[in-house]
Design an enzyme around this catalytic site. Sequence first.
Site, PDB file in Angstrom:
ATOM      1  N   THR A 191       8.808  -6.859  10.163  1.00 26.79           N
ATOM      2  CA  THR A 191       7.681  -7.616   9.598  1.00 26.79           C
ATOM      3  C   THR A 191       8.272  -8.800   8.852  1.00 26.79           C
ATOM      4  O   THR A 191       9.340  -8.685   8.256  1.00 26.79           O
ATOM      5  CB  THR A 191       6.911  -6.719   8.609  1.00 26.79           C
ATOM      6  OG1 THR A 191       6.209  -5.735   9.346  1.00 26.79           O
ATOM      7  CG2 THR A 191       5.928  -7.502   7.750  1.00 26.79           C
ATOM      8  N   ARG A 219      -5.311   1.176  14.171  1.00 25.76           N
ATOM      9  CA  ARG A 219      -4.643   1.273  12.862  1.00 25.76           C
ATOM     10  C   ARG A 219      -4.332  -0.123  12.275  1.00 25.76           C
ATOM     11  O   ARG A 219      -3.872  -1.013  12.964  1.00 25.76           O
ATOM     12  CB  ARG A 219      -3.352   2.067  13.045  1.00 25.76           C
ATOM     13  CG  ARG A 219      -2.540   2.244  11.757  1.00 25.76           C
ATOM     14  CD  ARG A 219      -1.439   1.234  11.632  1.00 25.76           C
ATOM     15  NE  ARG A 219      -0.611   1.478  10.451  1.00 25.76           N
ATOM     16  CZ  ARG A 219       0.265   0.599   9.970  1.00 25.76           C
ATOM     17  NH1 ARG A 219       0.437  -0.558  10.565  1.00 25.76           N
ATOM     18  NH2 ARG A 219       0.962   0.860   8.894  1.00 25.76           N
ATOM     19  N   GLY A 221      -2.290  -1.949   8.996  1.00 28.94           N
ATOM     20  CA  GLY A 221      -1.357  -1.723   7.885  1.00 28.94           C
ATOM     21  C   GLY A 221      -1.699  -2.569   6.679  1.00 28.94           C
ATOM     22  O   GLY A 221      -2.808  -3.104   6.558  1.00 28.94           O
ATOM     23  N   ASP A 222      -0.739  -2.708   5.789  1.00 29.78           N
ATOM     24  CA  ASP A 222      -0.972  -3.440   4.537  1.00 29.78           C
ATOM     25  C   ASP A 222      -0.842  -4.954   4.694  1.00 29.78           C
ATOM     26  O   ASP A 222      -1.435  -5.711   3.917  1.00 29.78           O
ATOM     27  CB  ASP A 222       0.049  -2.999   3.481  1.00 29.78           C
ATOM     28  CG  ASP A 222       1.486  -3.289   3.938  1.00 29.78           C
ATOM     29  OD1 ASP A 222       1.793  -3.041   5.127  1.00 29.78           O
ATOM     30  OD2 ASP A 222       2.297  -3.769   3.126  1.00 29.78           O
ATOM     31  N   THR A 242       6.752  -5.398   2.784  1.00 32.17           N
ATOM     32  CA  THR A 242       7.081  -4.811   4.088  1.00 32.17           C
ATOM     33  C   THR A 242       7.406  -3.343   3.870  1.00 32.17           C
ATOM     34  O   THR A 242       7.928  -2.970   2.820  1.00 32.17           O
ATOM     35  CB  THR A 242       8.266  -5.546   4.746  1.00 32.17           C
ATOM     36  OG1 THR A 242       8.580  -4.872   5.977  1.00 32.17           O
ATOM     37  CG2 THR A 242       9.517  -5.572   3.877  1.00 32.17           C
ATOM     38  N   GLY A 243       7.068  -2.529   4.865  1.00 30.30           N
ATOM     39  CA  GLY A 243       7.349  -1.103   4.729  1.00 30.30           C
ATOM     40  C   GLY A 243       6.221  -0.279   5.305  1.00 30.30           C
ATOM     41  O   GLY A 243       5.427  -0.782   6.108  1.00 30.30           O
ATOM     42  N   GLY A 245       3.029   0.732   5.587  1.00 27.53           N
ATOM     43  CA  GLY A 245       1.841   0.059   5.067  1.00 27.53           C
ATOM     44  C   GLY A 245       0.835   0.954   4.371  1.00 27.53           C
ATOM     45  O   GLY A 245       0.200   0.539   3.393  1.00 27.53           O
TER      46      GLY A 245
HETATM   47  N1  ASP Z   1       4.010  -3.074   6.584  1.00 27.56           N
HETATM   48  C1  ASP Z   1       3.884  -3.111   8.016  1.00 27.56           C
HETATM   49  C2  ASP Z   1       2.739  -2.227   8.429  1.00 27.56           C
HETATM   50  O1  ASP Z   1       2.588  -1.162   7.869  1.00 27.56           O
HETATM   51  C3  ASP Z   1       5.110  -2.650   8.745  1.00 27.56           C
HETATM   52  C4  ASP Z   1       6.438  -3.117   8.188  1.00 27.56           C
HETATM   53  O2  ASP Z   1       6.478  -3.882   7.232  1.00 27.56           O
HETATM   54  O3  ASP Z   1       7.498  -2.704   8.710  1.00 27.56           O
HETATM   55  O4  ASP Z   1       2.048  -2.578   9.356  1.00 27.56           O
END
Ligand code: ASP
Length: 324
Positions: A191, A219, A221-222, A242-243, A245
């Site tokens: 991301t 789905r 994400g954040d 990032t992470g 979400g």
């Molecule tokens: N945050 C992103 C999501 O959950 C994914 C990522 O940052 O790796 O869609």
Amino acid sequence: MRLLLILGALLMTDAAQAQQREWKLVIHGGAGVIERKNLSPEKDKEIRAALDHSLATGSKVLAGGGSALDAVEATVRELEDNPNFNAGRGAVFTYQGTNELDAAIMDGRTRAAGAVTGATATKNPISLARAVMEKSPHVFLSREGADEFSRQQGLEQAPPEWFATPERRRQLEELKSKSLSYFDVDLKYGTVGAVALDTQGHVAAATSTGGLTGKRWGRIGDSPIIGAGTYADDRACAISATGAGEYFIREGAAHEICARMRLAGESAQKAADVVMKEIGELGGTGGVIVVTPKGETVYSFNTPGMYRGMASAKGRSVAIYGDE
Ligand code: ASP
């Protein structure tokens, strides 16, 4: 006449001050179990060069007196076009084998924001998010509607093959064959996000992603959720996350960091570290980048690594592993 002269002098002081104001740019290209043993020296070099190049692009905008908003858009567009990152070209695949793109952008000056989820045909989703912010009465558009709005706005379209890369397809196949969890961190890095402070003292944030490998059921994400993965407010800071979400959404991460700074008077580093710790306690992993109108720049992550970089008039730096 005298009044005019005084006014002129005051304006000049303002202009001179503005020129002296510093600018800052911070970027990420995803967080996770990124360790030296998992990354070949060639990939390591390639990623660093890509991060540096996108920093150079955004720096040019800011050094020329451009807005934080223009800088974060230009920076993220470049990362979207690079297949090493999970955004735009090189986005991860959904369970059905398609690429569904999420992006958000926010202007700290006005707290105007734009976001899209499930976009499938816009070459640069971050520019679609900006068009939502500037050309529609809405903040958040989804799926076919977002695609339709993009065409109506005349944004550059790209066929499915543009986004799809063999490496991401291999990752989807691996996830399916091993019945791995969506949060299996090895399969979803990349991301991208940027936060900037411009010479006028304004901040902005932008985030773009393909989400998680194998995501299904629409789905979200954040990243495209204002206040979770992306937020900007001149009264506090600009954030891109990032992470995993789901945890950033539950934490209201990006807004929470700004709120802690604004209401509790915490420094950007303290607010970001507390929020990342709370996300960890919920079971989530990932990281954030932060910039403030005062020029503070912050990385905070609870993963072994995060692709990241920062730039100012003093120069540029990039890093990957936690110990750098
Ligand atoms: N945050 C992103 C999501 O959950 C994914 C990522 O940052 O790796 O869609």
